[in-house]
Design a protein around this motif. Structure first.
Motif, short mmCIF file in Angstrom:
data_model
loop_
_atom_site.label_atom_id
_atom_site.label_comp_id
_atom_site.label_asym_id
_atom_site.label_seq_id
_atom_site.Cartn_x
_atom_site.Cartn_y
_atom_site.Cartn_z
N GLY A 247 0.84 -1.19 0.00
CA GLY A 247 0.00 0.00 0.00
C GLY A 247 0.87 1.24 0.00
O GLY A 247 1.78 1.37 -0.82
N SER A 248 0.65 2.14 0.94
CA SER A 248 1.44 3.37 0.99
C SER A 248 2.71 3.19 1.82
O SER A 248 3.52 4.11 1.88
CB SER A 248 0.60 4.50 1.58
OG SER A 248 0.23 4.17 2.90
N ASN A 249 2.89 2.04 2.46
CA ASN A 249 4.11 1.79 3.22
C ASN A 249 5.27 1.50 2.28
O ASN A 249 5.09 0.97 1.20
CB ASN A 249 3.93 0.59 4.17
CG ASN A 249 2.88 0.86 5.22
OD1 ASN A 249 2.70 2.00 5.62
ND2 ASN A 249 2.20 -0.17 5.64
N ARG A 250 6.45 1.82 2.70
CA ARG A 250 7.65 1.56 1.92
C ARG A 250 8.67 0.86 2.79
O ARG A 250 8.74 1.10 3.99
CB ARG A 250 8.25 2.86 1.38
CG ARG A 250 7.32 3.60 0.45
CD ARG A 250 7.18 2.86 -0.88
NE ARG A 250 6.17 3.45 -1.71
CZ ARG A 250 4.98 2.92 -1.94
NH1 ARG A 250 4.64 1.79 -1.39
NH2 ARG A 250 4.11 3.51 -2.71
N GLU B 241 7.64 -3.06 -4.46
CA GLU B 241 6.69 -4.15 -4.64
C GLU B 241 6.27 -4.19 -6.10
O GLU B 241 5.77 -3.22 -6.64
CB GLU B 241 5.47 -3.96 -3.74
CG GLU B 241 4.53 -5.14 -3.79
CD GLU B 241 3.34 -4.95 -2.88
OE1 GLU B 241 2.96 -5.93 -2.25
OE2 GLU B 241 2.82 -3.83 -2.81
N VAL B 242 6.51 -5.33 -6.75
CA VAL B 242 6.13 -5.53 -8.14
C VAL B 242 5.24 -6.76 -8.21
O VAL B 242 5.69 -7.87 -7.91
CB VAL B 242 7.37 -5.72 -9.04
CG1 VAL B 242 6.97 -5.96 -10.48
CG2 VAL B 242 8.30 -4.53 -8.92
N VAL C 298 10.96 -6.73 -4.56
CA VAL C 298 12.12 -6.80 -5.45
C VAL C 298 13.11 -5.72 -5.01
O VAL C 298 12.71 -4.57 -4.80
CB VAL C 298 11.68 -6.55 -6.91
CG1 VAL C 298 12.86 -6.60 -7.85
CG2 VAL C 298 10.60 -7.54 -7.32
N PRO C 299 14.40 -6.07 -4.85
CA PRO C 299 15.39 -5.05 -4.47
C PRO C 299 15.42 -3.91 -5.49
O PRO C 299 15.31 -4.12 -6.69
CB PRO C 299 16.72 -5.82 -4.46
CG PRO C 299 16.34 -7.24 -4.25
CD PRO C 299 15.00 -7.40 -4.94
N HIS D 254 10.82 -13.73 -0.59
CA HIS D 254 11.44 -12.93 -1.63
C HIS D 254 12.96 -13.01 -1.49
O HIS D 254 13.47 -13.64 -0.56
CB HIS D 254 10.96 -11.47 -1.55
CG HIS D 254 11.18 -10.87 -0.21
ND1 HIS D 254 10.31 -11.04 0.84
CD2 HIS D 254 12.19 -10.12 0.28
CE1 HIS D 254 10.77 -10.42 1.90
NE2 HIS D 254 11.92 -9.86 1.59
N LYS D 255 13.67 -12.33 -2.38
CA LYS D 255 15.13 -12.35 -2.35
C LYS D 255 15.64 -11.54 -1.15
O LYS D 255 15.29 -10.39 -0.98
CB LYS D 255 15.66 -11.74 -3.65
CG LYS D 255 17.16 -11.77 -3.75
CD LYS D 255 17.62 -11.17 -5.06
CE LYS D 255 19.13 -11.14 -5.07
NZ LYS D 255 19.65 -10.35 -6.17
N PRO D 256 16.50 -12.17 -0.30
CA PRO D 256 17.03 -11.44 0.85
C PRO D 256 17.99 -10.34 0.41
O PRO D 256 18.55 -10.38 -0.69
CB PRO D 256 17.74 -12.51 1.67
CG PRO D 256 17.98 -13.63 0.75
CD PRO D 256 16.96 -13.55 -0.35
N ASN D 257 18.20 -9.38 1.30
CA ASN D 257 19.06 -8.25 0.98
C ASN D 257 20.27 -8.17 1.89
O ASN D 257 20.79 -7.11 2.17
CB ASN D 257 18.26 -6.94 1.06
CG ASN D 257 18.96 -5.81 0.35
OD1 ASN D 257 19.95 -6.01 -0.34
ND2 ASN D 257 18.45 -4.62 0.51
#
Length: 141
Positions: A17-20, A26-27, A32-33, A122-125
């Motif tokens: 949503g509006s959170n980042r 978010e795709v 996604v990094p 998802h892919k870790p960072n």
């Protein structure tokens, strides 16, 4: 609305949503990094090297780091939130807390809720060596 959010959580579907989240976009419902992912990697590498949050913040300032959306970097007080966030190891927690009451806008702890923890979402960072180095430290998590 609450019913649909609960059903989506049961299915492992959660939109930001509006959170980042720093370092991710978010795709199609998948994290996604993005171009800020290097900032997160520097935070974890510096922490694994034994630097304190204020030193990590200074190092990021020296590197000229700036989040692409807010044009800022996390302050030393927010480093703990970044370091303890499950998103950076590739996991995700859905429905971390109770829903907010529509009138008071406060979390309603009287209503039951269920949290869902998704592993390998998802892919870790951050690398596995950094994960091991950060475990068991007093101010993370």
């Amino acid at each position: 609305m609450k019913w649909s959010l609960r059903k989506h959580a049961e299915q492992g579907i959660r939109h930001l949503g509006s959170n980042r989240i720093l370092g991710y976009n978010e795709v199609d419902g998948v994290l996604v990094p993005n171009q800020d992912a290097w900032i997160v990697r520097v935070i974890f590498e510096d922490y694994a090297a034994g630097l304190y949050p204020i030193e990590i913040h200074r190092h990021l300032m020296d590197l000229g780091a700036a989040n692409s959306t807010t044009k800022r970097i996390p302050g030393s007080g927010n480093m703990r939130k970044v370091l303890s966030n499950e998103v950076y190891v590739g996991d995700r927690m859905i429905q971390k807390g109770p829903v907010r009451d529509l009138i008071t806008k406060q979390p309603d702890f009287s209503k039951p809720y269920t949290s869902y923890y998704l592993t390998d979402d998802h892919k870790p960072n951050r690398g596995p060596a950094v994960v091991r180095a950060g475990e068991g430290t007093p101010w993370v998590g």
